[in-house]
Motif scaffolding. Sequence first.
Motif, PDB file in Angstrom:
ATOM      1  N   GLY A  74       0.812  -1.207   0.000  1.00 53.70           N
ATOM      2  CA  GLY A  74       0.000   0.000   0.000  1.00 53.70           C
ATOM      3  C   GLY A  74       0.845   1.256   0.000  1.00 53.70           C
ATOM      4  N   CYS A  75       0.192   2.406   0.135  1.00 52.92           N
ATOM      5  CA  CYS A  75       0.893   3.692   0.181  1.00 52.92           C
ATOM      6  C   CYS A  75       0.103   4.657   1.057  1.00 52.92           C
ATOM      7  N   ARG A  76       0.767   5.717   1.510  1.00 44.53           N
ATOM      8  CA  ARG A  76       0.100   6.748   2.296  1.00 44.53           C
ATOM      9  C   ARG A  76      -0.414   7.878   1.404  1.00 44.53           C
ATOM     10  N   MET A  77       0.234   8.092   0.280  1.00 42.47           N
ATOM     11  CA  MET A  77      -0.167   9.148  -0.647  1.00 42.47           C
ATOM     12  C   MET A  77      -0.201   8.594  -2.060  1.00 42.47           C
ATOM     13  N   LEU A  78      -1.291   8.855  -2.782  1.00 42.42           N
ATOM     14  CA  LEU A  78      -1.439   8.401  -4.161  1.00 42.42           C
ATOM     15  C   LEU A  78      -1.586   9.618  -5.068  1.00 42.42           C
ATOM     16  N   VAL A  79      -0.713   9.698  -6.065  1.00 39.78           N
ATOM     17  CA  VAL A  79      -0.778  10.756  -7.073  1.00 39.78           C
ATOM     18  C   VAL A  79      -1.055  10.090  -8.416  1.00 39.78           C
ATOM     19  N   LEU A  80      -2.165  10.454  -9.051  1.00 41.75           N
ATOM     20  CA  LEU A  80      -2.497   9.910 -10.360  1.00 41.75           C
ATOM     21  C   LEU A  80      -2.091  10.892 -11.445  1.00 41.75           C
ATOM     22  N   SER A  81      -1.420  10.362 -12.467  1.00 44.90           N
ATOM     23  CA  SER A  81      -0.910  11.169 -13.579  1.00 44.90           C
ATOM     24  C   SER A  81      -1.369  10.562 -14.895  1.00 44.90           C
ATOM     25  N   PRO A  82      -1.609  11.380 -15.933  1.00 45.86           N
ATOM     26  CA  PRO A  82      -2.086  10.823 -17.198  1.00 45.86           C
ATOM     27  C   PRO A  82      -1.015  10.140 -18.038  1.00 45.86           C
ATOM     28  N   MET A 101      14.688  13.680   4.264  1.00 41.97           N
ATOM     29  CA  MET A 101      13.661  12.964   5.018  1.00 41.97           C
ATOM     30  C   MET A 101      13.721  11.479   4.647  1.00 41.97           C
ATOM     31  N   LYS A 102      13.218  10.635   5.515  1.00 42.52           N
ATOM     32  CA  LYS A 102      13.143   9.203   5.220  1.00 42.52           C
ATOM     33  C   LYS A 102      11.771   8.910   4.612  1.00 42.52           C
ATOM     34  N   ILE A 103      11.650   9.231   3.328  1.00 44.42           N
ATOM     35  CA  ILE A 103      10.394   9.057   2.595  1.00 44.42           C
ATOM     36  C   ILE A 103      10.660   8.193   1.371  1.00 44.42           C
ATOM     37  N   SER A 104       9.869   7.148   1.192  1.00 47.48           N
ATOM     38  CA  SER A 104      10.009   6.279   0.027  1.00 47.48           C
ATOM     39  C   SER A 104       9.032   6.731  -1.059  1.00 47.48           C
ATOM     40  N   VAL A 105       9.525   6.761  -2.304  1.00 48.57           N
ATOM     41  CA  VAL A 105       8.742   7.213  -3.452  1.00 48.57           C
ATOM     42  C   VAL A 105       8.870   6.172  -4.561  1.00 48.57           C
ATOM     43  N   GLN A 122       5.745  -4.718  -2.557  1.00 40.98           N
ATOM     44  CA  GLN A 122       5.522  -5.664  -1.463  1.00 40.98           C
ATOM     45  C   GLN A 122       5.645  -5.012  -0.096  1.00 40.98           C
ATOM     46  N   GLU A 123       6.632  -4.176   0.099  1.00 44.70           N
ATOM     47  CA  GLU A 123       6.855  -3.549   1.400  1.00 44.70           C
ATOM     48  C   GLU A 123       6.062  -2.255   1.568  1.00 44.70           C
ATOM     49  N   GLY A 124       5.443  -1.773   0.498  1.00 42.87           N
ATOM     50  CA  GLY A 124       4.696  -0.524   0.578  1.00 42.87           C
ATOM     51  C   GLY A 124       5.605   0.690   0.439  1.00 42.87           C
ATOM     52  N   VAL A 125       5.015   1.844   0.138  1.00 43.15           N
ATOM     53  CA  VAL A 125       5.780   3.090  -0.018  1.00 43.15           C
ATOM     54  C   VAL A 125       4.985   4.235   0.605  1.00 43.15           C
ATOM     55  N   ASP A 126       5.683   5.323   0.884  1.00 41.88           N
ATOM     56  CA  ASP A 126       4.997   6.514   1.385  1.00 41.88           C
ATOM     57  C   ASP A 126       4.237   7.211   0.265  1.00 41.88           C
ATOM     58  N   VAL A 127       4.912   7.435  -0.873  1.00 45.35           N
ATOM     59  CA  VAL A 127       4.316   8.180  -1.986  1.00 45.35           C
ATOM     60  C   VAL A 127       4.359   7.310  -3.238  1.00 45.35           C
ATOM     61  N   LEU A 128       3.200   7.112  -3.841  1.00 45.61           N
ATOM     62  CA  LEU A 128       3.115   6.375  -5.095  1.00 45.61           C
ATOM     63  C   LEU A 128       2.560   7.299  -6.170  1.00 45.61           C
ATOM     64  N   VAL A 129       3.307   7.423  -7.273  1.00 46.79           N
ATOM     65  CA  VAL A 129       2.843   8.183  -8.441  1.00 46.79           C
ATOM     66  C   VAL A 129       2.533   7.165  -9.529  1.00 46.79           C
ATOM     67  N   ALA A 130       1.306   7.155 -10.036  1.00 44.13           N
ATOM     68  CA  ALA A 130       0.872   6.077 -10.921  1.00 44.13           C
ATOM     69  C   ALA A 130      -0.004   6.592 -12.049  1.00 44.13           C
ATOM     70  N   THR A 131      -0.023   5.829 -13.128  1.00 42.78           N
ATOM     71  CA  THR A 131      -1.022   6.012 -14.170  1.00 42.78           C
ATOM     72  C   THR A 131      -2.174   5.048 -13.874  1.00 42.78           C
ATOM     73  N   PRO A 132      -3.400   5.406 -14.216  1.00 44.57           N
ATOM     74  CA  PRO A 132      -4.559   4.623 -13.754  1.00 44.57           C
ATOM     75  C   PRO A 132      -4.587   3.174 -14.214  1.00 44.57           C
ATOM     76  N   GLY A 133      -4.266   2.912 -15.490  1.00 44.37           N
ATOM     77  CA  GLY A 133      -4.406   1.547 -15.998  1.00 44.37           C
ATOM     78  C   GLY A 133      -3.511   0.557 -15.304  1.00 44.37           C
ATOM     79  N   ARG A 134      -2.209   0.855 -15.190  1.00 43.71           N
ATOM     80  CA  ARG A 134      -1.298  -0.077 -14.554  1.00 43.71           C
ATOM     81  C   ARG A 134      -1.594  -0.216 -13.067  1.00 43.71           C
ATOM     82  N   LEU A 135      -2.054   0.860 -12.421  1.00 44.86           N
ATOM     83  CA  LEU A 135      -2.432   0.769 -11.014  1.00 44.86           C
ATOM     84  C   LEU A 135      -3.565  -0.232 -10.831  1.00 44.86           C
ATOM     85  N   LEU A 136      -4.561  -0.183 -11.692  1.00 44.52           N
ATOM     86  CA  LEU A 136      -5.679  -1.126 -11.601  1.00 44.52           C
ATOM     87  C   LEU A 136      -5.223  -2.554 -11.890  1.00 44.52           C
TER      88      LEU A 136
END
Length: 464
Positions: A74-82, A101-105, A122-136
Amino acid sequence: MTFSELGLAEPLLKALASKNYETPTPIQAQAIPPLLEGRDLCGIAQTGTGKTAAFALPSLDYFHRNPKPVMRHGCRMLVLSPTRELAAQIADSFRTYARFMKISVATIFGGVPINRQIRQMQEGVDVLVATPGRLLDLIDQRAFTLSGVEIFVLDEADQMMDMGFIAPLKRIVKMLPKQRQNLFFSATMPKEIADLGNQFLHDPVKVSVAPQSTTAERVRQYVSFVDQGQKQALLNKIVRDPAIDRALVFTRTKHGADKVVRFLVGAGVEAVAIHGNKSQAQRTTALQAFRHGHVKFLVATDIAARGIDVSGVSHVINFELPNVAEQYVHRIGRTARAGADGIAISLVGADERPYLRAIERLTRQKCEVVPLPENFDDLVRELPKPAPVQRGPRPNKGGGGGRGGAERAHRGENRRGQGQDAAPRQGEGRQRAEGGEGAGRPSGGRRRRKPVGAHKDAVRKFRG
């Protein structure tokens, strides 16, 4: 106002100082204070105004003041990009601001092996930047969950709609926790985009730093009227201008982008193309060559109009005008960034004049008309031949994970360009006849049938 006056955490101020960032842009000055308070936000700003820092800095400030372990898968922050390029650039910005800072991206988008991304998550991240299709795709394979998202950012919302992402977006929003902070950014705000924002924003603060759909004030806009078949000769003349430091050339189709590159290379001008038919590795290589100044001209389709954030782009050249006026705003927004000036030049054929009128109505600006060069007829006659077609790997069809095909290419790009790599098949029969599979047979590997008359003679002879 300075960044220190906004009340940001010390590690962020240290990172900003290391980049010599002292004064926030208008969108940052207006957006950061309410976001630090945990408010939802709807931001309207042109490209190149500093939107990424406007949502990255207050979000990282929240993580600094509220540390907690990340959820597996999972992640704490999700940013969706086109687009993939924009996703990669947003992630790079987060890493820059969070360097102390100790922040994983991490980034998730199509065009790269999905198994590698599954392991990465698998271990999760703080910030995930994703495109919608691959995220789904990852969610459908139960390799990722959105249940731990605390901050949700939808960037370039109008581009998302243009690329057909509405259905995936609605599905993603339904999976998010109800208690979260929502940030909504768009360069334009037509009614459809406003309705989309109203579906998940709760009492948002609205920030607008420029009139909707206006172009950057520092971009000088020129137009030349020229026949479609003579545009390449005029482009070859324009690119010789020593005032051009780095230029983006836009076409409407993938095939057109490749054709322009071949003509430029044939004229001795270094250029590369970037579009939806290129593999992710090819797109990354081309963009890096352009960013580092190894190549002066990058020829792109509209898939790259908002996914390229390269400093030092002095010119944007519209080899073909977009048939959607808003796209013109995004194209020329690639220049005049970070306080610099820029020039936009459009080559307009007779059939594109309605597009130009629509653009001028939208931007409320008239482009200055530049006449054709005096020796233009000679330039057309002496146009160098294009460079030979370079046959590389087949076009990437992985795109964005199969959600409506939206991430494979921009909807406005001509699909006829997808067949451009089929030509080598024509020689396969000859290769087989020269000793490969089917050697000894005629070209193509098929047995030659006997003529009808010869067949009848053979039957009579058999019957005696």
